[in-house]
Design a protein around this motif. Sequence first.
Motif, PDB file in Angstrom:
ATOM      1  N   SER A 196       0.843  -1.199   0.000  1.00 55.72           N
ATOM      2  CA  SER A 196       0.000   0.000   0.000  1.00 55.72           C
ATOM      3  C   SER A 196       0.879   1.250   0.000  1.00 55.72           C
ATOM      4  N   ALA A 197       0.275   2.395  -0.201  1.00 51.71           N
ATOM      5  CA  ALA A 197       1.004   3.652  -0.296  1.00 51.71           C
ATOM      6  C   ALA A 197       1.638   4.024   1.041  1.00 51.71           C
ATOM      7  N   ILE A 198       2.697   4.813   0.977  1.00 51.11           N
ATOM      8  CA  ILE A 198       3.359   5.318   2.181  1.00 51.11           C
ATOM      9  C   ILE A 198       2.469   6.382   2.810  1.00 51.11           C
ATOM     10  N   PRO A 199       2.233   6.331   4.107  1.00 47.80           N
ATOM     11  CA  PRO A 199       1.414   7.368   4.755  1.00 47.80           C
ATOM     12  C   PRO A 199       2.009   8.756   4.501  1.00 47.80           C
ATOM     13  N   ALA A 200       1.140   9.740   4.372  1.00 47.88           N
ATOM     14  CA  ALA A 200       1.580  11.092   4.027  1.00 47.88           C
ATOM     15  C   ALA A 200       2.541  11.661   5.054  1.00 47.88           C
ATOM     16  N   ASP A 201       2.342  11.338   6.349  1.00 54.91           N
ATOM     17  CA  ASP A 201       3.211  11.904   7.382  1.00 54.91           C
ATOM     18  C   ASP A 201       4.590  11.255   7.417  1.00 54.91           C
ATOM     19  N   LEU A 202       4.781  10.183   6.662  1.00 50.61           N
ATOM     20  CA  LEU A 202       6.082   9.506   6.606  1.00 50.61           C
ATOM     21  C   LEU A 202       6.762   9.657   5.248  1.00 50.61           C
ATOM     22  N   ALA A 203       6.120  10.330   4.324  1.00 50.57           N
ATOM     23  CA  ALA A 203       6.607  10.357   2.938  1.00 50.57           C
ATOM     24  C   ALA A 203       7.994  10.983   2.815  1.00 50.57           C
ATOM     25  N   ASP A 204       8.314  11.952   3.693  1.00 49.84           N
ATOM     26  CA  ASP A 204       9.618  12.611   3.588  1.00 49.84           C
ATOM     27  C   ASP A 204      10.719  11.832   4.300  1.00 49.84           C
ATOM     28  N   MET A 214       7.520   1.902  13.546  1.00 50.26           N
ATOM     29  CA  MET A 214       7.325   0.477  13.750  1.00 50.26           C
ATOM     30  C   MET A 214       5.863   0.051  13.620  1.00 50.26           C
ATOM     31  N   ASN A 215       4.934   0.891  14.068  1.00 52.78           N
ATOM     32  CA  ASN A 215       3.517   0.511  13.945  1.00 52.78           C
ATOM     33  C   ASN A 215       3.122   0.368  12.473  1.00 52.78           C
ATOM     34  N   TRP A 216       3.593   1.295  11.636  1.00 47.82           N
ATOM     35  CA  TRP A 216       3.294   1.201  10.206  1.00 47.82           C
ATOM     36  C   TRP A 216       3.957  -0.028   9.594  1.00 47.82           C
ATOM     37  N   ILE A 217       5.210  -0.278   9.920  1.00 46.39           N
ATOM     38  CA  ILE A 217       5.916  -1.439   9.374  1.00 46.39           C
ATOM     39  C   ILE A 217       5.232  -2.728   9.803  1.00 46.39           C
ATOM     40  N   ALA A 218       4.779  -2.782  11.076  1.00 45.57           N
ATOM     41  CA  ALA A 218       4.114  -3.987  11.585  1.00 45.57           C
ATOM     42  C   ALA A 218       2.795  -4.244  10.884  1.00 45.57           C
ATOM     43  N   SER A 219       2.195  -3.190  10.344  1.00 45.94           N
ATOM     44  CA  SER A 219       0.897  -3.360   9.669  1.00 45.94           C
ATOM     45  C   SER A 219       1.039  -3.861   8.235  1.00 45.94           C
TER      46      SER A 219
END
Length: 309
Positions: free
Chosen positions: A246-254, A277-282
């Motif tokens: 899925s796409a990279i969350p907007a708050d992590l894009a940079d 880590m929460n995003w990676i775990a998902s």
Amino acid sequence: MLLQHSRRTKPRVKFLAIVSTHSLTKRYGDLIALNACTLTAEAGEVFGLLGPNGAGKTTLLRLLLGFLQPSSGRAEVSGFDCHRDSIRVRERIAYLPGEARLFRRMKGCEVLDFFAQMRPGGKLAQSLELAQRLDLDLRRRVAFMSTGMRQKLAIAVALANDAEVCILDEPTANLDPNVRRTVMELVRQKRAEGCAVIISSHVLSEMEESCDRVVILRSGELVHTQIMSELRQRHRINAIATAEFSAIPADLADRVSVSQVDDRLRIDTVGDLSDLMNWIASLPLREVTIEPSGLTSVYDRFHVAEAMP
């Protein structure tokens, strides 16, 4: 012969950038050995020089020591011009050359005593202590020492002083892994004492562990400066994707970049991993490995064909 120059007892002048070069250039006819090099090394800093043979590292060190006259530009140590005031500069420097040549007929203990007497307020006791830490047999004559033993003897000479700047050219060459670790501990000790330590080495792992900043030279050009604390905040995550990414969350894009070949996924990150880590775990991933990006990846951007092991 190992070069160590005496210095008079005088109050030290405090400089933040204790070593500096300004458009420093050295030409030999049409050959440009060093081109417009500008850098600084601070007191209490371990500063690394990286690059293959012929990149300009040795030329830079010899210009700092006043052994060479620059074609243009200038270099300074503690405010003294390295060419015009070379004696005063060398009073403040301890130098370990890449191939230290010591008196072959002397015993190790005699070599340490000789160099301690060359420098006013010489520290024979400290050099003897360093030799013990390096597990060096000082009863042997230099002629009967192995290459590694002679290197340890040269290190004991070079680091047993209160010099403001230590220049170490391939300090761990010919040493076993245990002694290499000891030498790096001694380098960090010098940094804690406020010395500016300049290291030229081909061992990337040691540079990554010990240096505060590293510069990369290529064909006489300074092509990159790397602050090591920033590099340690970069990580690479390799994994196998078990479903569509899925796409990279907007708050992590940079802070995150993703590349994928078939089911092989690579995620490069900048900054602290904890809030990622929460995003990676998902993510639908398996066989996940996380590792620092490391100095090798930076070096390879400039010297892919000549990359070091």
